[in-house]
Design a protein around this motif. Structure first.
Motif, PDB file in Angstrom:
ATOM      1  N   SER A 278       4.367  -7.060   3.190  1.00 41.31           N
ATOM      2  CA  SER A 278       4.954  -5.925   2.458  1.00 41.31           C
ATOM      3  C   SER A 278       6.241  -6.343   1.754  1.00 41.31           C
ATOM      4  N   GLN A 279       7.028  -7.200   2.398  1.00 41.53           N
ATOM      5  CA  GLN A 279       8.263  -7.685   1.783  1.00 41.53           C
ATOM      6  C   GLN A 279       7.971  -8.567   0.567  1.00 41.53           C
ATOM      7  N   GLN A 280       6.954  -9.432   0.677  1.00 45.27           N
ATOM      8  CA  GLN A 280       6.605 -10.346  -0.412  1.00 45.27           C
ATOM      9  C   GLN A 280       6.002  -9.621  -1.608  1.00 45.27           C
ATOM     10  N   THR A 281       5.197  -8.592  -1.328  1.00 46.24           N
ATOM     11  CA  THR A 281       4.437  -7.934  -2.399  1.00 46.24           C
ATOM     12  C   THR A 281       5.041  -6.617  -2.859  1.00 46.24           C
ATOM     13  N   LYS A 282       6.113  -6.170  -2.168  1.00 46.13           N
ATOM     14  CA  LYS A 282       6.774  -4.906  -2.502  1.00 46.13           C
ATOM     15  C   LYS A 282       5.827  -3.707  -2.345  1.00 46.13           C
ATOM     16  N   VAL A 283       4.949  -3.788  -1.321  1.00 48.47           N
ATOM     17  CA  VAL A 283       4.030  -2.698  -0.993  1.00 48.47           C
ATOM     18  C   VAL A 283       4.340  -2.309   0.448  1.00 48.47           C
ATOM     19  N   SER A 284       4.483  -1.022   0.735  1.00 45.23           N
ATOM     20  CA  SER A 284       4.847  -0.598   2.081  1.00 45.23           C
ATOM     21  C   SER A 284       3.748  -0.931   3.091  1.00 45.23           C
ATOM     22  N   VAL A 285       4.161  -1.103   4.344  1.00 50.44           N
ATOM     23  CA  VAL A 285       3.200  -1.370   5.418  1.00 50.44           C
ATOM     24  C   VAL A 285       2.221  -0.203   5.515  1.00 50.44           C
ATOM     25  N   ASN A 286       2.727   1.038   5.422  1.00 48.83           N
ATOM     26  CA  ASN A 286       1.846   2.207   5.499  1.00 48.83           C
ATOM     27  C   ASN A 286       0.785   2.182   4.404  1.00 48.83           C
ATOM     28  N   ASN A 287       1.178   1.812   3.169  1.00 50.17           N
ATOM     29  CA  ASN A 287       0.190   1.731   2.088  1.00 50.17           C
ATOM     30  C   ASN A 287      -0.810   0.607   2.342  1.00 50.17           C
ATOM     31  N   LEU A 288      -0.335  -0.544   2.809  1.00 45.19           N
ATOM     32  CA  LEU A 288      -1.254  -1.644   3.118  1.00 45.19           C
ATOM     33  C   LEU A 288      -2.292  -1.193   4.140  1.00 45.19           C
ATOM     34  N   LYS A 289      -1.827  -0.502   5.181  1.00 47.76           N
ATOM     35  CA  LYS A 289      -2.747  -0.039   6.218  1.00 47.76           C
ATOM     36  C   LYS A 289      -3.712   1.018   5.671  1.00 47.76           C
TER      37      LYS A 289
ATOM     38  N   GLN B  64      -8.242 -12.868   5.626  1.00 48.85           N
ATOM     39  CA  GLN B  64      -8.598 -11.471   5.366  1.00 48.85           C
ATOM     40  C   GLN B  64      -8.043 -11.094   3.998  1.00 48.85           C
ATOM     41  N   GLN B  65      -8.795 -10.347   3.222  1.00 44.17           N
ATOM     42  CA  GLN B  65      -8.376  -9.909   1.895  1.00 44.17           C
ATOM     43  C   GLN B  65      -7.786  -8.506   2.004  1.00 44.17           C
ATOM     44  N   LEU B  66      -6.546  -8.339   1.553  1.00 44.81           N
ATOM     45  CA  LEU B  66      -5.884  -7.032   1.586  1.00 44.81           C
ATOM     46  C   LEU B  66      -5.651  -6.529   0.171  1.00 44.81           C
ATOM     47  N   LYS B  67      -6.022  -5.266  -0.059  1.00 48.76           N
ATOM     48  CA  LYS B  67      -5.763  -4.645  -1.353  1.00 48.76           C
ATOM     49  C   LYS B  67      -4.277  -4.350  -1.469  1.00 48.76           C
ATOM     50  N   LEU B  68      -3.724  -4.613  -2.637  1.00 48.63           N
ATOM     51  CA  LEU B  68      -2.305  -4.335  -2.880  1.00 48.63           C
ATOM     52  C   LEU B  68      -2.107  -3.095  -3.739  1.00 48.63           C
ATOM     53  N   LYS B  69      -3.195  -2.501  -4.181  1.00 52.01           N
ATOM     54  CA  LYS B  69      -3.142  -1.259  -4.961  1.00 52.01           C
ATOM     55  C   LYS B  69      -4.240  -0.343  -4.476  1.00 52.01           C
ATOM     56  N   LYS B  70      -3.996   0.954  -4.602  1.00 52.10           N
ATOM     57  CA  LYS B  70      -5.005   1.929  -4.203  1.00 52.10           C
ATOM     58  C   LYS B  70      -6.150   1.897  -5.200  1.00 52.10           C
ATOM     59  N   THR B  71      -7.368   1.819  -4.677  1.00 52.22           N
ATOM     60  CA  THR B  71      -8.563   1.858  -5.533  1.00 52.22           C
ATOM     61  C   THR B  71      -9.538   2.852  -4.936  1.00 52.22           C
ATOM     62  N   THR B  72     -10.502   3.239  -5.735  1.00 55.62           N
ATOM     63  CA  THR B  72     -11.481   4.200  -5.242  1.00 55.62           C
ATOM     64  C   THR B  72     -12.613   3.526  -4.494  1.00 55.62           C
ATOM     65  N   ALA B  73     -12.896   2.270  -4.787  1.00 55.09           N
ATOM     66  CA  ALA B  73     -13.974   1.563  -4.099  1.00 55.09           C
ATOM     67  C   ALA B  73     -13.412   0.764  -2.936  1.00 55.09           C
ATOM     68  N   GLN B  74     -14.055   0.846  -1.794  1.00 51.23           N
ATOM     69  CA  GLN B  74     -13.632   0.078  -0.623  1.00 51.23           C
ATOM     70  C   GLN B  74     -14.392  -1.240  -0.618  1.00 51.23           C
ATOM     71  N   THR B  75     -13.729  -2.328  -1.054  1.00 53.16           N
ATOM     72  CA  THR B  75     -14.412  -3.607  -1.148  1.00 53.16           C
ATOM     73  C   THR B  75     -13.846  -4.653  -0.207  1.00 53.16           C
ATOM     74  N   ILE B  76     -12.810  -4.322   0.525  1.00 52.40           N
ATOM     75  CA  ILE B  76     -12.179  -5.304   1.399  1.00 52.40           C
ATOM     76  C   ILE B  76     -12.974  -5.406   2.692  1.00 52.40           C
ATOM     77  N   SER B  77     -13.270  -6.626   3.093  1.00 50.18           N
ATOM     78  CA  SER B  77     -14.024  -6.806   4.330  1.00 50.18           C
ATOM     79  C   SER B  77     -13.058  -6.889   5.496  1.00 50.18           C
ATOM     80  N   LYS B  78     -13.399  -6.191   6.566  1.00 49.10           N
ATOM     81  CA  LYS B  78     -12.584  -6.222   7.764  1.00 49.10           C
ATOM     82  C   LYS B  78     -13.245  -7.161   8.754  1.00 49.10           C
ATOM     83  N   PRO B  79     -12.441  -7.846   9.578  1.00 54.61           N
ATOM     84  CA  PRO B  79     -13.045  -8.740  10.553  1.00 54.61           C
ATOM     85  C   PRO B  79     -13.840  -7.949  11.579  1.00 54.61           C
ATOM     86  N   SER B  80     -14.961  -8.471  11.984  1.00 58.74           N
ATOM     87  CA  SER B  80     -15.762  -7.793  12.987  1.00 58.74           C
ATOM     88  C   SER B  80     -15.491  -8.432  14.339  1.00 58.74           C
ATOM     89  N   THR B  81     -16.002  -7.800  15.388  1.00 59.57           N
ATOM     90  CA  THR B  81     -15.791  -8.365  16.708  1.00 59.57           C
ATOM     91  C   THR B  81     -16.565  -9.667  16.854  1.00 59.57           C
TER      92      THR B  81
END
Length: 186
Positions: A41-52, A66-83
């Motif tokens: 969040s410090q490096q990208t100037k995006v709040s932790v709450n927005n990242l989450k 892991q790929q994290l979106k840095l802007k709000k988008t309508t499509a959920q394309t980021i993959s989350k790690p699975s167990t």
């Protein structure tokens, strides 16, 4: 004149294509070993709450690559790690001495070295490691514990020792001290 216009047109298309690619690439951050949401969040100037929020994260737990979106988008394309994942590749496997810890000991803040709040995320699978042996942020599999992230350190955790996070004191005491196999995953 036609050749000049064609060359200018082509240059303009190349320039626009490059800017669009750069713009799209800057909307995604690839997590590196040792990163925390706060650090990102410090490096990208995006709040932790927005990242989450934008990445559907319920805790501060993140994984390398892991790929994290840095802007709000309508499509959920980021993959989350699975167990578990068929794409997990075992990089290294060895035996460690494992003890357990909880977030509710005297003097414990409940916040890991990488910023995970264990009191707010009692279901998190986190291990404390010696970062010289297992880098912080590494995804691992621990025999008898399952998939976890190396997200904490400890004063007594040196060399081939780990501490697994267990939500309650009684369960942590039940774990005791044991030798377990650990797999470092890529």
């Amino acid at each position: 004149m036609k050749k000049l216009l064609a060359a200018l047109g082509m240059a303009l298309l190349l320039l626009l294509g490059t800017s669009l690619t750069t713009s799209a690439a800057s909307n995604v951050y690839t997590v590196k070993s040792g990163d925390t949401l706060y650090k990102i969040s410090q490096q990208t100037k995006v709040s932790v709450n927005n990242l989450k929020s934008w990445n559907g994260l319920k805790s501060n737990l993140i994984y390398p690559k892991q790929q994290l979106k840095l802007k709000k988008t309508t499509a959920q394309t980021i993959s989350k790690p699975s167990t578990s994942s068929s794409t997990d590749k075992v990089v290294k496997e060895f035996t460690v001495s494992a003890t357990a810890y909880t977030a509710y000991c005297k003097g414990c803040s409940g916040i890991t070295r990488t910023g995970i709040n264990l009191k707010k995320n009692p279901g998190a699978k986190v291990i404390a490691v010696d970062p010289k042996v297992i880098p912080l942020g590494t995804k691992v599999w621990v025999e008898g514990y399952g998939y976890a992230v190396a997200g904490d350190t400890g004063g007594a955790i040196k060399g081939n020792k780990i501490d697994v996070f267990i939500p309650t004191q009684s369960q942590a005491l039940k774990w005791g001290r044991k030798n377990v196999k650990i797999k470092i995953l890529k």
